[in-house]
Design a protein around this motif. Sequence first.
Motif, PDB file in Angstrom:
ATOM      1  N   ASP A  25      -3.508  -1.821  -6.027  1.00 30.47           N
ATOM      2  CA  ASP A  25      -2.976  -2.282  -4.733  1.00 30.47           C
ATOM      3  C   ASP A  25      -3.700  -3.577  -4.399  1.00 30.47           C
ATOM      4  O   ASP A  25      -4.927  -3.645  -4.496  1.00 30.47           O
ATOM      5  CB  ASP A  25      -3.250  -1.221  -3.660  1.00 30.47           C
ATOM      6  CG  ASP A  25      -2.588  -1.575  -2.335  1.00 30.47           C
ATOM      7  OD1 ASP A  25      -1.667  -2.415  -2.323  1.00 30.47           O
ATOM      8  OD2 ASP A  25      -2.999  -1.008  -1.300  1.00 30.47           O
ATOM      9  N   ASP A  45      -6.759  -0.280   2.648  1.00 32.51           N
ATOM     10  CA  ASP A  45      -6.476   0.939   3.404  1.00 32.51           C
ATOM     11  C   ASP A  45      -5.703   1.951   2.563  1.00 32.51           C
ATOM     12  O   ASP A  45      -5.002   2.799   3.087  1.00 32.51           O
ATOM     13  CB  ASP A  45      -5.727   0.612   4.704  1.00 32.51           C
ATOM     14  CG  ASP A  45      -4.537  -0.308   4.471  1.00 32.51           C
ATOM     15  OD1 ASP A  45      -4.184  -0.531   3.301  1.00 32.51           O
ATOM     16  OD2 ASP A  45      -3.944  -0.797   5.450  1.00 32.51           O
ATOM     17  N   THR A  65       0.840  -1.200   0.000  1.00 32.15           N
ATOM     18  CA  THR A  65       0.000   0.000   0.000  1.00 32.15           C
ATOM     19  C   THR A  65       0.879   1.256   0.000  1.00 32.15           C
ATOM     20  O   THR A  65       0.586   2.234  -0.692  1.00 32.15           O
ATOM     21  CB  THR A  65      -0.949  -0.040   1.219  1.00 32.15           C
ATOM     22  OG1 THR A  65      -1.731  -1.230   1.109  1.00 32.15           O
ATOM     23  CG2 THR A  65      -1.852   1.159   1.269  1.00 32.15           C
ATOM     24  N   ASP A 106      -7.665  -4.652  -2.354  1.00 31.22           N
ATOM     25  CA  ASP A 106      -7.727  -5.327  -1.053  1.00 31.22           C
ATOM     26  C   ASP A 106      -9.161  -5.105  -0.564  1.00 31.22           C
ATOM     27  O   ASP A 106      -9.439  -4.245   0.272  1.00 31.22           O
ATOM     28  CB  ASP A 106      -6.691  -4.709  -0.105  1.00 31.22           C
ATOM     29  CG  ASP A 106      -6.501  -5.551   1.139  1.00 31.22           C
ATOM     30  OD1 ASP A 106      -7.341  -6.436   1.380  1.00 31.22           O
ATOM     31  OD2 ASP A 106      -5.529  -5.324   1.876  1.00 31.22           O
TER      32      ASP A 106
HETATM   33 MG   LIG Z   1      -1.985  -3.091   1.922  1.00 29.00          MG
END
Ligand SMILES: [Mg+2]
Length: 399
Positions: free
Chosen positions: A256, A180, A152, A175
């Motif tokens: 991501d 996040d 991330t 994700d």
């Molecule tokens: Mg991550």
Amino acid sequence: MARTIKTLVALDTGVSAANVQSALPVGGEIEVWGVVEGFDEAWRTLQETTTDLVVVACAGYSDRALYFIEGAVRETPTRPVVVLCDGSPNGFVRRVFEMGADDIIALPQTSEEVYFALQKAVARKQGAAVASGAALAPLICVLGPKGGTGKTLTTSNLGVALAQAGHRVAAVDLDLQFGDLGLALGLTPERTVFDLTKSGGSIDGEKLEAYLVEHDSGLRLLLAPSRPDQAGVITVELVREIYAALRTTHDFVLVDTPPGFTPEVISSIDSSSDIVIVGMLDSLSLKNTKLGLETLDLMGYDPSRVKVVLNRADSRVGITADDVHAVLGRVPDVMVPSDREIPRALNAGAPIMMAKPDSDAARAYAKLAKVFERAAAEAKPQSEAKQRSPLRRLVPRRA
Ligand SMILES: [Mg+2]
Ligand SMILES: Nc1ncnc2c1ncn2[C@@H]1O[C@H](COP(=O)(O)OP(=O)(O)OP(=O)(O)O)[C@@H](O)[C@H]1O
């Protein structure tokens, strides 16, 4: 008339025939002409008939299935083999690719999704799938075989670095349960991919605009659902449509990912043009990074399109650059040092690229951005030249 792809389905013992049957395509160019129970029977059928595509259905890890895949691939290497797994694919994915299968699909999936995946496996085997990709923006998939390696961090800072360089950049948080990426950039999830699923209808670049959240740097994000239970409605098919749309309206699209090779991650790898694999500088992480690189290799991914970021790369841990080279078989493209400012900036919702642009970590991400900018610039003149060439022919040549 479209040609039909004659498909044989081999069922392992213990797999639910009803579950497999309901996932199989009905109609279209993929014609399931036989569903055979047991691999001995399936093997005999393969010998006696002409089959264009083999589907292997099993209930999770299965040595029998692996032997069968290996045999089927060895017998006819040009014929695609796709695995339907009606159970946990943990520990199985890597072995399936090692045996030479083209894809693994975790059930349940709708028959449309399975149809699409089978079609894709066939197209890929025929080498036809890449033909239309030239004009699309790079899709860079950020991977890490284990959690917490810095995926991330890498996605957010690479995205910001490219956006700061004046490019139009989108980042997707794949994700889906615990994403996040928004948090790392200090953004609140006002709109997420979950809202997009509720909108109905097909997806295009214009529609997606309304669901992107923009960061101060100009980076635009499609955020993960705000609650883990919302992740289930986001299908692999939808994710592919999102990538296709974003690649026509941006200069770079980043993804991501969650840790490991989940079905969504495998599908994203398939759709991507480039990969960044993020590992850390300790012997366990290096081993996992190597496994990740090997898995990509087995999937037939062009190694020149894979970049390695080594995070928390400090000389203090006692592993030298030579050790890294010996384990990975290559030097990392970028090294990011451990930096106390990184968690501090993260807590404040600021990427290190902006919080401390002069830090070594920020410089490392700027270097990574340059690598992709250069590659994109080199690819451009080629595709422009391709587009120009018919026009050139209209211009009379001088004698
Ligand atoms: Mg991550
Ligand atoms: N180079 C670094 N220096 C200091 N802290 C770091 C560094 N890299 C990562 N971290 C910290 O490690 C944690 C994990 O980083 P990050 O969230 O980017 O990993 P991830 O691979 O995305 O994890 P996950 O698999 O859970 O998604 C974060 O709290 C981050 O601040």
